[in-house]
Design an enzyme around this catalytic site. Structure first.
Site, PDB file in Angstrom:
ATOM      1  N   HIS A 149     -12.936  54.454  93.095  1.00  0.00           N
ATOM      2  CA  HIS A 149     -13.369  55.029  94.650  1.00  0.00           C
ATOM      3  C   HIS A 149     -12.548  55.436  95.223  1.00  0.00           C
ATOM      4  CE1 HIS A 149     -13.963  51.781  98.681  1.00  0.00           C
ATOM      5  NE2 HIS A 149     -14.383  53.510  98.790  1.00  0.00           N
ATOM      6  N   SER A 191     -21.391  57.534 104.909  1.00  0.00           N
ATOM      7  CA  SER A 191     -21.353  58.200 106.081  1.00  0.00           C
ATOM      8  C   SER A 191     -22.331  58.933 106.418  1.00  0.00           C
ATOM      9  CB  SER A 191     -19.899  58.572 106.533  1.00  0.00           C
ATOM     10  OG  SER A 191     -19.279  57.637 106.104  1.00  0.00           O
ATOM     11  N   PRO A 192     -23.191  59.197 105.975  1.00  0.00           N
ATOM     12  CA  PRO A 192     -24.837  60.355 106.519  1.00  0.00           C
ATOM     13  C   PRO A 192     -25.288  59.742 107.488  1.00  0.00           C
ATOM     14  CG  PRO A 192     -26.009  58.273 105.146  1.00  0.00           C
ATOM     15  CD  PRO A 192     -24.162  57.705 105.343  1.00  0.00           C
ATOM     16  N   LEU A 193     -24.463  59.580 108.696  1.00  0.00           N
ATOM     17  CA  LEU A 193     -24.918  59.533 109.641  1.00  0.00           C
ATOM     18  C   LEU A 193     -23.606  60.095 110.769  1.00  0.00           C
ATOM     19  CD1 LEU A 193     -26.933  55.565 110.686  1.00  0.00           C
ATOM     20  CD2 LEU A 193     -27.956  58.960 110.178  1.00  0.00           C
ATOM     21  N   GLY A 194     -22.674  60.705 110.064  1.00  0.00           N
ATOM     22  CA  GLY A 194     -21.197  60.974 110.297  1.00  0.00           C
ATOM     23  C   GLY A 194     -20.842  59.653 111.509  1.00  0.00           C
ATOM     24  N   ARG A 195     -20.559  58.181 110.528  1.00  0.00           N
ATOM     25  CA  ARG A 195     -19.646  57.457 111.040  1.00  0.00           C
ATOM     26  C   ARG A 195     -20.385  56.616 112.660  1.00  0.00           C
ATOM     27  NH1 ARG A 195     -15.601  57.288 107.587  1.00  0.00           N
ATOM     28  NH2 ARG A 195     -15.254  58.877 106.962  1.00  0.00           N
ATOM     29  N   GLY A 196     -21.658  57.058 112.448  1.00  0.00           N
ATOM     30  CA  GLY A 196     -22.639  57.195 113.570  1.00  0.00           C
ATOM     31  C   GLY A 196     -22.871  57.421 114.682  1.00  0.00           C
ATOM     32  N   TYR A 230     -12.497  46.576 100.964  1.00  0.00           N
ATOM     33  CA  TYR A 230     -13.591  45.726 102.169  1.00  0.00           C
ATOM     34  C   TYR A 230     -13.553  44.372 102.519  1.00  0.00           C
ATOM     35  CZ  TYR A 230     -16.343  50.184 101.281  1.00  0.00           C
ATOM     36  OH  TYR A 230     -16.477  51.781 100.731  1.00  0.00           O
TER      37      TYR A 230
END
Ligand SMILES: NC(=O)c1ccc[n+]([C@@H]2O[C@H](COP(=O)([O-])OP(=O)(O)OC[C@H]3O[C@@H](n4cnc5c(N)ncnc54)[C@H](OP(=O)(O)O)[C@@H]3O)[C@@H](O)[C@H]2O)c1
Length: 327
Positions: A136, A215-220, A59
């Site tokens: 990763h 990404s539990p928020l679906g990448r926002g 990152y």
């Protein structure tokens, strides 16, 4: 925040952690970053009990670990369960996609790379050990047992307390376990990405491996923030993802819309509903939503107390599949 144990032998962590990727890298670089705010978010996460702090050497590269290191300086390090990753040397949509066999040029799971990388991560993080060191991606050009053997060496050397995998199959977890215990598996899981529910998540439950949904928020997307691809900055990585393409995104708005309605009925926010559904998948599940925004952090932390009734969970289970592949 209530806590859970990371895997069979890992430390206790808050049931929701913090992903730091977006603080220096991804999804776009057009949006100005404010380092002081990001540092405050990481420290506040610890105050809120979100103790699992997730970063990776790729990152930035490196800038994210450096930022996390600065945030944990001055007495915060011991309050965090610090997790980083090794094995992707050039991040891109192609590299991140585990089904892309030509992505291996961007992966490096060679033992010598892992041995050399841990020291750089420790230096940037300002610590003598990480609590969780994660591979990763599995490098298709290196037998997993060899990469995992080098990961195990970092534990023997006292540089990592525990080791984990990311984006693997149940069979790959089993192969790694034959070499050294697998404390965690980090893979994508959310209301619109449920692949892990078929085999990996149950395998982890049965074998005392923590599952860390990224990404539990679906990448926002599941928070209802986007109604068109035009809402994304020009250099945003999500513009290259199939689900964010114009027609697919238009179709997927039905999913975000239903999440919003269920949230209104539950007296919660859409982000909280998305996280509560992930948490409902098992006590071994510790999502790591990413944010650099103080008010979103507080919103996400409070999701640990959102109880979705059986009817709401059933409705969320029955949401239509997303249109477009995840990569
Ligand atoms: N192992 C892997 O291969 C892999 C891959 C991807 C990610 N990860 C890890 O998983 C973490 C999280 O994943 P992610 O960042 O891809 O996706 P995510 O957590 O699903 O979504 C992050 C996005 O949602 C926004 N957001 C967060 N909380 C919100 C809220 N309460 N309301 C509205 N919007 C909200 C963030 O905005 P702001 O940033 O503007 O605050 C950001 O744009 C990363 O930080 C990283 O540590 C790992």
């Amino acid at each position: 925040m209530r806590t859970t144990t990371l895997g069979g032998d890992g430390p206790e962590v808050g049931v929701i952690g913090l992903g730091c990727m977006g603080m220096t890298f991804s999804y776009d670089m057009e949006t100005p970053r404010d380092e002081a705010t990001s540092i405050a978010v990481i420290r506040q996460a610890l105050d809120l009990g979100m103790t699992l702090i997730d970063t990776a050497d790729v990152y930035g590269p490196h800038t994210n670990e450096e930022l996390v290191g600065r945030a944990l300086a001055g007495g915060y390090r011991d309050r965090a369960v610090l997790a980083t990753k090794v094995g992707i040397v050039r991040d891109s949509v192609e590299a991140a996609d585990p089904s892309n066999s030509s992505a291996d040029r961007a992966l490096d799971g060679r033992p010598e790379h892992i041995r050399a990388s841990i020291d750089g991560s420790l230096r940037r993080l300002g610590t003598d050990h990480v609590d969780l060191y994660q591979l990763h991606r599995v490098d298709p050009q290196v037998p997993l047992e060899e990469s995992w053997g080098a990961m195990a060496e970092t534990v023997a050397a006292g540089k990592a307390r525990h080791i984990g995998l990311s984006e693997v199959t149940a069979d790959e977890i089993k192969r790694a376990q034959a070499v050294h215990p697998v404390t965690s598996v980090q893979s994508e899981l959310s209301l619109w990405t449920r692949d892990a529910l078929a085999a990996v998540l149950p395998y982890c439950r049965e074998h005392a491996v923590a599952f860390l949904p990224f990404s539990p928020l679906g990448r926002g997307f599941l928070t209802g923030r986007f109604s068109s691809i035009d809402d994304l900055p020009q250099d945003d990585f999500r513009r290259a993802l199939p689900r964010f393409q114009r027609d697919a995104l238009q179709a997927n708005l039905a999913i975000a819309g239903r999440v919003r309605e269920i949230a209104a009925q539950a007296g919660a926010t859409p982000a909280q509903v998305a996280l509560a559904w992930v948490l409902a998948q098992g006590r071994h599940v510790v999502p790591i939503p990413g944010t650099k925004t103080p008010k979103y952090l507080i919103d996400n932390a409070a999701a640990a107390d959102v109880e979705l009734g059986a009817a709401a969970l059933a409705e969320l289970d029955a949401l239509p599949a997303a249109q477009g592949a995840r990569y």
